[in-house]
Scaffold this motif. Structure first.
Motif, PDB file in Angstrom:
ATOM      1  N   PRO A  58       0.655  -1.211  -0.057  1.00  0.00           N
ATOM      2  CA  PRO A  58       0.055  -0.002  -0.217  1.00  0.00           C
ATOM      3  C   PRO A  58       0.916   1.139  -0.049  1.00  0.00           C
ATOM      4  CG  PRO A  58      -1.059  -1.635   1.409  1.00  0.00           C
ATOM      5  CD  PRO A  58       0.333  -2.119   1.120  1.00  0.00           C
ATOM      6  N   LEU A  59       1.941   1.123   0.658  1.00  0.00           N
ATOM      7  CA  LEU A  59       2.556   2.460   0.824  1.00  0.00           C
ATOM      8  C   LEU A  59       3.246   2.739  -0.544  1.00  0.00           C
ATOM      9  CD1 LEU A  59       5.375   3.619   3.404  1.00  0.00           C
ATOM     10  CD2 LEU A  59       6.113   3.406   1.164  1.00  0.00           C
ATOM     11  N   MET A  60       3.752   1.756  -1.328  1.00  0.00           N
ATOM     12  CA  MET A  60       4.227   2.086  -2.559  1.00  0.00           C
ATOM     13  C   MET A  60       3.170   2.529  -3.685  1.00  0.00           C
ATOM     14  SD  MET A  60       6.946   2.409  -4.145  1.00  0.00           S
ATOM     15  CE  MET A  60       8.140   1.703  -3.025  1.00  0.00           C
ATOM     16  N   VAL A  61       2.060   1.628  -3.573  1.00  0.00           N
ATOM     17  CA  VAL A  61       1.131   2.079  -4.621  1.00  0.00           C
ATOM     18  C   VAL A  61       0.538   3.628  -4.363  1.00  0.00           C
ATOM     19  CG1 VAL A  61      -1.406   1.626  -5.049  1.00  0.00           C
ATOM     20  CG2 VAL A  61       0.086  -0.302  -4.677  1.00  0.00           C
ATOM     21  N   TYR A  62       0.298   3.721  -2.973  1.00  0.00           N
ATOM     22  CA  TYR A  62      -0.140   5.375  -2.937  1.00  0.00           C
ATOM     23  C   TYR A  62       1.091   6.171  -3.349  1.00  0.00           C
ATOM     24  CZ  TYR A  62      -4.380   3.571  -0.740  1.00  0.00           C
ATOM     25  OH  TYR A  62      -5.779   2.957  -0.570  1.00  0.00           O
ATOM     26  N   SER A  63       2.304   6.083  -2.893  1.00  0.00           N
ATOM     27  CA  SER A  63       3.470   6.998  -3.188  1.00  0.00           C
ATOM     28  C   SER A  63       3.450   7.046  -4.778  1.00  0.00           C
ATOM     29  CB  SER A  63       4.784   6.345  -2.586  1.00  0.00           C
ATOM     30  OG  SER A  63       4.729   6.260  -1.286  1.00  0.00           O
ATOM     31  N   LYS A  64       3.269   6.062  -5.464  1.00  0.00           N
ATOM     32  CA  LYS A  64       3.470   6.097  -6.858  1.00  0.00           C
ATOM     33  C   LYS A  64       2.455   7.162  -7.530  1.00  0.00           C
ATOM     34  CE  LYS A  64       5.784   1.911  -8.138  1.00  0.00           C
ATOM     35  NZ  LYS A  64       5.886   0.386  -8.830  1.00  0.00           N
ATOM     36  N   ARG A  65       0.943   6.874  -6.892  1.00  0.00           N
ATOM     37  CA  ARG A  65      -0.030   7.640  -7.123  1.00  0.00           C
ATOM     38  C   ARG A  65       0.305   9.208  -6.807  1.00  0.00           C
ATOM     39  NH1 ARG A  65      -5.121   4.314  -4.996  1.00  0.00           N
ATOM     40  NH2 ARG A  65      -4.864   2.268  -6.255  1.00  0.00           N
ATOM     41  N   GLN A  66       0.875   9.482  -5.687  1.00  0.00           N
ATOM     42  CA  GLN A  66       1.241  10.818  -5.386  1.00  0.00           C
ATOM     43  C   GLN A  66       2.246  11.357  -6.321  1.00  0.00           C
ATOM     44  OE1 GLN A  66       2.809  10.048  -1.394  1.00  0.00           O
ATOM     45  NE2 GLN A  66       0.804  10.635  -0.412  1.00  0.00           N
ATOM     46  N   LYS A  67       3.213  10.532  -6.706  1.00  0.00           N
ATOM     47  CA  LYS A  67       4.161  11.054  -7.805  1.00  0.00           C
ATOM     48  C   LYS A  67       3.507  11.374  -8.929  1.00  0.00           C
ATOM     49  CE  LYS A  67       7.868   9.057 -10.611  1.00  0.00           C
ATOM     50  NZ  LYS A  67       7.232   9.375 -11.843  1.00  0.00           N
ATOM     51  N   GLN A  68       2.798  10.732  -9.540  1.00  0.00           N
ATOM     52  CA  GLN A  68       2.303  10.919 -10.801  1.00  0.00           C
ATOM     53  C   GLN A  68       1.190  12.252 -10.748  1.00  0.00           C
ATOM     54  OE1 GLN A  68       0.212   7.242 -11.447  1.00  0.00           O
ATOM     55  NE2 GLN A  68       1.990   6.162 -12.141  1.00  0.00           N
ATOM     56  N   LEU A  69       0.434  12.227  -9.702  1.00  0.00           N
ATOM     57  CA  LEU A  69      -0.444  13.422  -9.756  1.00  0.00           C
ATOM     58  C   LEU A  69       0.164  14.788  -9.403  1.00  0.00           C
ATOM     59  CD1 LEU A  69      -3.042  11.544  -7.476  1.00  0.00           C
ATOM     60  CD2 LEU A  69      -3.409  12.564  -9.902  1.00  0.00           C
ATOM     61  N   LEU A  70       1.568  14.682  -8.302  1.00  0.00           N
ATOM     62  CA  LEU A  70       2.089  16.086  -8.391  1.00  0.00           C
ATOM     63  C   LEU A  70       2.910  16.339  -9.558  1.00  0.00           C
ATOM     64  CD1 LEU A  70       2.931  17.885  -6.136  1.00  0.00           C
ATOM     65  CD2 LEU A  70       5.006  16.345  -5.512  1.00  0.00           C
ATOM     66  N   GLN A  71       3.407  15.255 -10.328  1.00  0.00           N
ATOM     67  CA  GLN A  71       3.985  15.922 -11.453  1.00  0.00           C
ATOM     68  C   GLN A  71       3.213  16.661 -12.360  1.00  0.00           C
ATOM     69  OE1 GLN A  71       7.384  13.467 -13.136  1.00  0.00           O
ATOM     70  NE2 GLN A  71       6.047  12.745 -14.731  1.00  0.00           N
ATOM     71  N   ALA A  72       1.868  16.206 -12.577  1.00  0.00           N
ATOM     72  CA  ALA A  72       0.757  16.431 -13.514  1.00  0.00           C
ATOM     73  C   ALA A  72       0.505  17.940 -12.630  1.00  0.00           C
ATOM     74  CB  ALA A  72      -0.237  15.650 -13.504  1.00  0.00           C
ATOM     75  N   SER A 126      -6.789  14.867  -3.556  1.00  0.00           N
ATOM     76  CA  SER A 126      -6.687  16.223  -4.438  1.00  0.00           C
ATOM     77  C   SER A 126      -6.126  17.136  -3.217  1.00  0.00           C
ATOM     78  CB  SER A 126      -7.811  16.601  -5.187  1.00  0.00           C
ATOM     79  OG  SER A 126      -8.905  16.891  -4.083  1.00  0.00           O
ATOM     80  N   ALA A 127      -6.733  17.224  -2.156  1.00  0.00           N
ATOM     81  CA  ALA A 127      -6.395  18.305  -1.137  1.00  0.00           C
ATOM     82  C   ALA A 127      -4.716  18.121  -0.785  1.00  0.00           C
ATOM     83  CB  ALA A 127      -7.229  18.144  -0.023  1.00  0.00           C
ATOM     84  N   HIS A 128      -4.543  16.632  -0.651  1.00  0.00           N
ATOM     85  CA  HIS A 128      -2.968  16.507  -0.226  1.00  0.00           C
ATOM     86  C   HIS A 128      -1.947  16.691  -1.237  1.00  0.00           C
ATOM     87  CE1 HIS A 128      -0.254  13.092   1.708  1.00  0.00           C
ATOM     88  NE2 HIS A 128      -0.300  14.442   2.264  1.00  0.00           N
ATOM     89  N   ILE A 129      -2.474  16.408  -2.670  1.00  0.00           N
ATOM     90  CA  ILE A 129      -1.947  16.808  -3.835  1.00  0.00           C
ATOM     91  C   ILE A 129      -1.274  18.344  -3.859  1.00  0.00           C
ATOM     92  CG2 ILE A 129      -1.326  16.575  -6.227  1.00  0.00           C
ATOM     93  CD1 ILE A 129      -0.984  13.999  -4.490  1.00  0.00           C
ATOM     94  N   THR A 130      -2.538  19.050  -3.581  1.00  0.00           N
ATOM     95  CA  THR A 130      -2.450  20.308  -3.666  1.00  0.00           C
ATOM     96  C   THR A 130      -1.470  21.070  -2.684  1.00  0.00           C
ATOM     97  OG1 THR A 130      -4.649  20.608  -4.552  1.00  0.00           O
ATOM     98  CG2 THR A 130      -3.915  22.581  -3.582  1.00  0.00           C
ATOM     99  N   MET A 131      -1.634  20.606  -1.504  1.00  0.00           N
ATOM    100  CA  MET A 131      -0.861  21.059  -0.248  1.00  0.00           C
ATOM    101  C   MET A 131       0.690  20.654  -0.693  1.00  0.00           C
ATOM    102  SD  MET A 131       0.355  19.027   3.156  1.00  0.00           S
ATOM    103  CE  MET A 131       1.516  18.284   2.110  1.00  0.00           C
ATOM    104  N   MET A 132       0.955  19.608  -1.361  1.00  0.00           N
ATOM    105  CA  MET A 132       2.423  19.099  -1.594  1.00  0.00           C
ATOM    106  C   MET A 132       2.820  20.234  -2.748  1.00  0.00           C
ATOM    107  SD  MET A 132       2.416  14.971  -2.203  1.00  0.00           S
ATOM    108  CE  MET A 132       1.579  13.830  -1.147  1.00  0.00           C
ATOM    109  N   ALA A 133       1.965  20.544  -3.677  1.00  0.00           N
ATOM    110  CA  ALA A 133       2.387  21.316  -4.922  1.00  0.00           C
ATOM    111  C   ALA A 133       2.775  22.639  -4.131  1.00  0.00           C
ATOM    112  CB  ALA A 133       1.321  21.515  -5.796  1.00  0.00           C
TER     113      ALA A 133
END
Length: 323
Positions: free
Chosen positions: A74-88, A304-311
């Protein structure tokens, strides 16, 4: 090749496979880090390799098997999704690096270098600073680039425990969960524990955890008699930060709390410690002590709120780079 900035997202790491061998490799690297266990090496190494790993690895492997997803941990699955969404979201190179296991911090940095990044924002996904997590990332980062003749310019995110976007994302996550499932009698924020001795020696982690909890209570407009915090994942015999999560959950049930919801604000993604330790083990403790309904509010993961925070964190830390 044009020069540009990139982002290295860092998390703790995970076994590559839910087997005794895979867990043994991962735990061996993790528990050998002096930031995590500072015991004298000549005393600790025989205990670790001769006792702890042979006994613990098969047990932990079974726990990983119970939460393993189709695409991996789970940690890797969600981390990869975070990477892709943050890059976009940012439209800049983003790579993953794990403090332990793969992909390593060194591999993540090398991938950014290959893409022409001469400036790197390092974002450890630990909201609350601790020497056992954030500082361990810095150590691995320094070691990874020791042989590089030319270093990129780094900006290192030390913590974000009180960042408004982080608190807002946590509050929104709880509110959304309650809108679907109804309000609990009590909300418990469970943070990963560290030895009390580390805090006594200057680690600010418990101060950060306390402040996150207070800000979250304020944002949710929850009276503190209906919300508190505790520490989970205790390991070894010495005293760790208290109160302990399992004891707190048992006491709440015995006091008459019938529905308990638990959040894990220190974890940026759901993992073994949330999906098995909290959602399974702690739920059993609560029900056995007289509770009736127990819920784990999911970590922020890839919402989405998490990705926005990272961005926003990245944007704040790239000011002045003039791109």
């Amino acid at each position: 090749m044009s020069k540009k900035h990139g982002v290295l997202l860092v998390n703790l790491g995970t076994p590559d496979e839910p087997t005794s061998a895979g867990v043994k490799r991962f735990l061996g690297e993790f528990l050998h880090d002096k930031r995590v266990v500072d015991m004298t090496r000549w005393l600790w190494c025989p205990i670790l390799h001769g006792v702890i790993l042979p006994i613990r690895a098969p047990k932990v492997a079974k726990l990983y098997q119970s939460v393993w997803m189709d695409d991996g941990s789970p940690l890797m699955v969600y981390s990869k999704r975070q990477k892709q969404l943050l890059q976009a979201e940012l439209n800049v190179p983003v790579e993953l690096g794990m403090t332990y296991g793969s992909p390593s911090i060194e591999a993540g940095l090398a991938a950014l270098k290959e893409q022409g990044c001469d400036k790197v924002v390092v974002l450890p996904l630990y909201p609350q600073y601790s020497q056992t997590t954030t500082a361990a990332v810095f150590d691995k980062l320094a070691k990874s680039i020791k042989a590089w003749p030319e270093l990129p310019e780094f900006r290192f995110v030390n913590h974000y425990f009180e960042h408004p976007d982080y608190i807002s994302a946590l509050a929104q996550s709880a509110s959304d969960f309650w809108a679907e499932h109804g309000q609990p009698d009590y909300l418990l924020c469970s943070y990963h524990g560290i030895p009390k001795r580390y805090a006594d020696n200057g680690d600010p982690y418990p101060v950060h955890c306390n402040q996150t909890t207070a800000l979250l209570a304020e944002s949710l407009d929850l009276p503190r008699e209906k919300m508190s915090m505790s520490y989970q994942s205790i390991f070894g015999r010495e005293e760790w930060l208290q109160p302990y999560t399992d004891k707190t959950i048992e006491a709440l049930a015995k006091k008459g709390v019938k529905r308990l919801d638990v959040m894990c604000p220190a974890f940026s993604v759901d993992c073994l410690e949330t999906l098995e330790e909290i959602a399974e083990e702690c739920k059993a403790v609560f029900i056995e002590a007289g509770g009736e309904s127990f819920n784990l509010i999911p970590c922020l993961n890839d919402n989405s709120a998490h990705i926005t925070m990272m961005a926003n964190l990245v944007k704040q830390n790239t000011q002045g780079w003039g791109e």
